[in-house]
Design a protein around this motif. Structure first.
Motif, PDB file in Angstrom:
ATOM      1  N   MET A   1       0.846  -1.176   0.000  1.00 13.35           N
ATOM      2  CA  MET A   1       0.000   0.000   0.000  1.00 13.35           C
ATOM      3  C   MET A   1       0.894   1.242   0.000  1.00 13.35           C
ATOM      4  O   MET A   1       1.791   1.356   0.806  1.00 13.35           O
ATOM      5  N   THR A   2       0.630   2.149  -0.915  1.00  9.47           N
ATOM      6  CA  THR A   2       1.419   3.380  -0.957  1.00  9.47           C
ATOM      7  C   THR A   2       0.748   4.441  -0.109  1.00  9.47           C
ATOM      8  O   THR A   2      -0.457   4.433   0.088  1.00  9.47           O
ATOM      9  N   LYS A   3       1.545   5.365   0.377  1.00 11.42           N
ATOM     10  CA  LYS A   3       1.043   6.437   1.227  1.00 11.42           C
ATOM     11  C   LYS A   3       1.031   7.730   0.438  1.00 11.42           C
ATOM     12  O   LYS A   3       1.797   7.917  -0.486  1.00 11.42           O
ATOM     13  N   GLU A   4       0.157   8.613   0.841  1.00  7.41           N
ATOM     14  CA  GLU A   4       0.112   9.943   0.254  1.00  7.41           C
ATOM     15  C   GLU A   4       0.590  10.947   1.279  1.00  7.41           C
ATOM     16  O   GLU A   4       0.504  10.721   2.481  1.00  7.41           O
ATOM     17  N   LEU A   5       1.090  12.044   0.816  1.00  3.02           N
ATOM     18  CA  LEU A   5       1.437  13.122   1.718  1.00  3.02           C
ATOM     19  C   LEU A   5       0.155  13.744   2.242  1.00  3.02           C
ATOM     20  O   LEU A   5      -0.829  13.856   1.506  1.00  3.02           O
ATOM     21  N   PRO A   6       0.125  14.170   3.507  1.00  5.44           N
ATOM     22  CA  PRO A   6      -1.084  14.771   4.055  1.00  5.44           C
ATOM     23  C   PRO A   6      -1.515  15.999   3.250  1.00  5.44           C
ATOM     24  O   PRO A   6      -0.694  16.835   2.886  1.00  5.44           O
TER      25      PRO A   6
ATOM     26  N   LYS B   1      -2.501  16.190   0.239  1.00  4.74           N
ATOM     27  CA  LYS B   1      -2.197  16.132  -1.197  1.00  4.74           C
ATOM     28  C   LYS B   1      -3.176  15.177  -1.876  1.00  4.74           C
ATOM     29  O   LYS B   1      -3.536  14.148  -1.335  1.00  4.74           O
ATOM     30  N   ARG B   2      -3.567  15.522  -3.066  1.00  2.07           N
ATOM     31  CA  ARG B   2      -4.421  14.649  -3.867  1.00  2.07           C
ATOM     32  C   ARG B   2      -3.719  14.353  -5.173  1.00  2.07           C
ATOM     33  O   ARG B   2      -2.756  15.001  -5.540  1.00  2.07           O
ATOM     34  N   GLY B   3      -4.229  13.378  -5.860  1.00  2.00           N
ATOM     35  CA  GLY B   3      -3.652  13.079  -7.158  1.00  2.00           C
ATOM     36  C   GLY B   3      -2.739  11.875  -7.087  1.00  2.00           C
ATOM     37  O   GLY B   3      -2.892  10.995  -6.263  1.00  2.00           O
ATOM     38  N   ARG B   4      -1.771  11.888  -7.973  1.00  2.00           N
ATOM     39  CA  ARG B   4      -0.858  10.761  -8.117  1.00  2.00           C
ATOM     40  C   ARG B   4      -0.035  10.538  -6.851  1.00  2.00           C
ATOM     41  O   ARG B   4       0.473  11.468  -6.241  1.00  2.00           O
ATOM     42  N   LYS B   5       0.107   9.290  -6.458  1.00  2.00           N
ATOM     43  CA  LYS B   5       0.866   8.946  -5.259  1.00  2.00           C
ATOM     44  C   LYS B   5       2.363   8.978  -5.552  1.00  2.00           C
ATOM     45  O   LYS B   5       2.801   8.681  -6.654  1.00  2.00           O
ATOM     46  N   THR B   6       3.122   9.318  -4.527  1.00  2.00           N
ATOM     47  CA  THR B   6       4.566   9.438  -4.675  1.00  2.00           C
ATOM     48  C   THR B   6       5.236   8.065  -4.744  1.00  2.00           C
ATOM     49  O   THR B   6       4.775   7.112  -4.124  1.00  2.00           O
ATOM     50  N   LYS B   7       6.335   7.995  -5.475  1.00  2.00           N
ATOM     51  CA  LYS B   7       7.111   6.753  -5.558  1.00  2.00           C
ATOM     52  C   LYS B   7       8.089   6.614  -4.387  1.00  2.00           C
ATOM     53  O   LYS B   7       8.776   5.617  -4.278  1.00  2.00           O
ATOM     54  N   TYR B   8       8.150   7.638  -3.538  1.00  2.09           N
ATOM     55  CA  TYR B   8       9.127   7.604  -2.455  1.00  2.09           C
ATOM     56  C   TYR B   8       8.973   6.342  -1.606  1.00  2.09           C
ATOM     57  O   TYR B   8       9.947   5.670  -1.291  1.00  2.09           O
ATOM     58  N   TYR B   9       7.730   6.033  -1.222  1.00  7.53           N
ATOM     59  CA  TYR B   9       7.495   4.908  -0.304  1.00  7.53           C
ATOM     60  C   TYR B   9       7.696   3.544  -0.960  1.00  7.53           C
ATOM     61  O   TYR B   9       7.939   2.566  -0.268  1.00  7.53           O
ATOM     62  N   THR B  10       7.616   3.475  -2.265  1.00 14.07           N
ATOM     63  CA  THR B  10       7.779   2.187  -2.949  1.00 14.07           C
ATOM     64  C   THR B  10       9.156   2.012  -3.592  1.00 14.07           C
ATOM     65  O   THR B  10       9.666   0.904  -3.669  1.00 14.07           O
ATOM     66  N   HIS B  11       9.756   3.120  -4.052  1.00 19.26           N
ATOM     67  CA  HIS B  11      11.006   3.026  -4.806  1.00 19.26           C
ATOM     68  C   HIS B  11      12.236   3.515  -4.050  1.00 19.26           C
ATOM     69  O   HIS B  11      13.346   3.105  -4.368  1.00 19.26           O
ATOM     70  N   VAL B  12      12.044   4.427  -3.104  1.00 22.80           N
ATOM     71  CA  VAL B  12      13.192   5.052  -2.450  1.00 22.80           C
ATOM     72  C   VAL B  12      13.360   4.587  -1.008  1.00 22.80           C
ATOM     73  O   VAL B  12      14.412   4.052  -0.641  1.00 22.80           O
ATOM     74  N   GLU B  13      12.349   4.773  -0.181  1.00 21.18           N
ATOM     75  CA  GLU B  13      12.462   4.459   1.248  1.00 21.18           C
ATOM     76  C   GLU B  13      12.930   3.035   1.539  1.00 21.18           C
ATOM     77  O   GLU B  13      13.825   2.851   2.372  1.00 21.18           O
ATOM     78  N   PRO B  14      12.412   2.010   0.844  1.00 24.98           N
ATOM     79  CA  PRO B  14      12.887   0.651   1.132  1.00 24.98           C
ATOM     80  C   PRO B  14      14.355   0.422   0.755  1.00 24.98           C
ATOM     81  O   PRO B  14      14.957  -0.570   1.149  1.00 24.98           O
TER      82      PRO B  14
END
Length: 126
Positions: free
Chosen positions: A1-6, A8-21
């Motif tokens: 599950m991807t997270k959104e910034l508080p 913010k609407r629209g496209r979800k960031t790749k940070y939580y899926t591509h960068v943080e891990p």
């Protein structure tokens, strides 16, 4: 599950899926001297997005900063010579103890004298 910034609407960031891990891996890449562009390519994110992630996520900024400092320290403390037109690092002694003396001839490195020392403890001495 991807997270959104508080907020913010629209496209979800790749940070939580591509960068943080992969923060630990990013640290290794920084220490190896990769540029941010090369890191982005490996992560599958754009350089613009990566710049935004650095502003929004201090853990990414800290990872980059600490590991770049390590890479800079390694370069500053290494000995390099130009050999056959290529920059070549002179390796440190395997034991970690010793010295290297560069002999110059006509203003150019001519020879390197390496002296390696071995540490012995009191119980090894006869």
């Amino acid at each position: 599950m991807t997270k959104e910034l508080p907020g913010k609407r629209g496209r979800k960031t790749k940070y939580y899926t591509h960068v943080e891990p992969r923060l630990e891996e990013i640290g290794h890449w920084c220490r190896d001297g990769l540029t941010e562009e090369e890191i982005c390519r490996r992560l599958g994110v754009s350089l613009t997005s990566f710049a935004e992630y650095k502003k929004q996520f201090p853990e990414l900024t800290d990872t980059l900063k600490v590991n770049r400092e390590i890479a800079d320290y390694r370069v500053e403390n290494a000995t390099y010579i130009v050999k056959d037109g290529q920059i070549t690092q002179v390796a440190a002694p395997k034991s970690g103890y010793g010295e290297q003396r560069i002999i110059y001839k006509d203003g150019k490195p001519f020879d390197i004298i390496k002296v390696e020392r071995t540490r012995i403890t009191g119980h090894d001495v006869i």
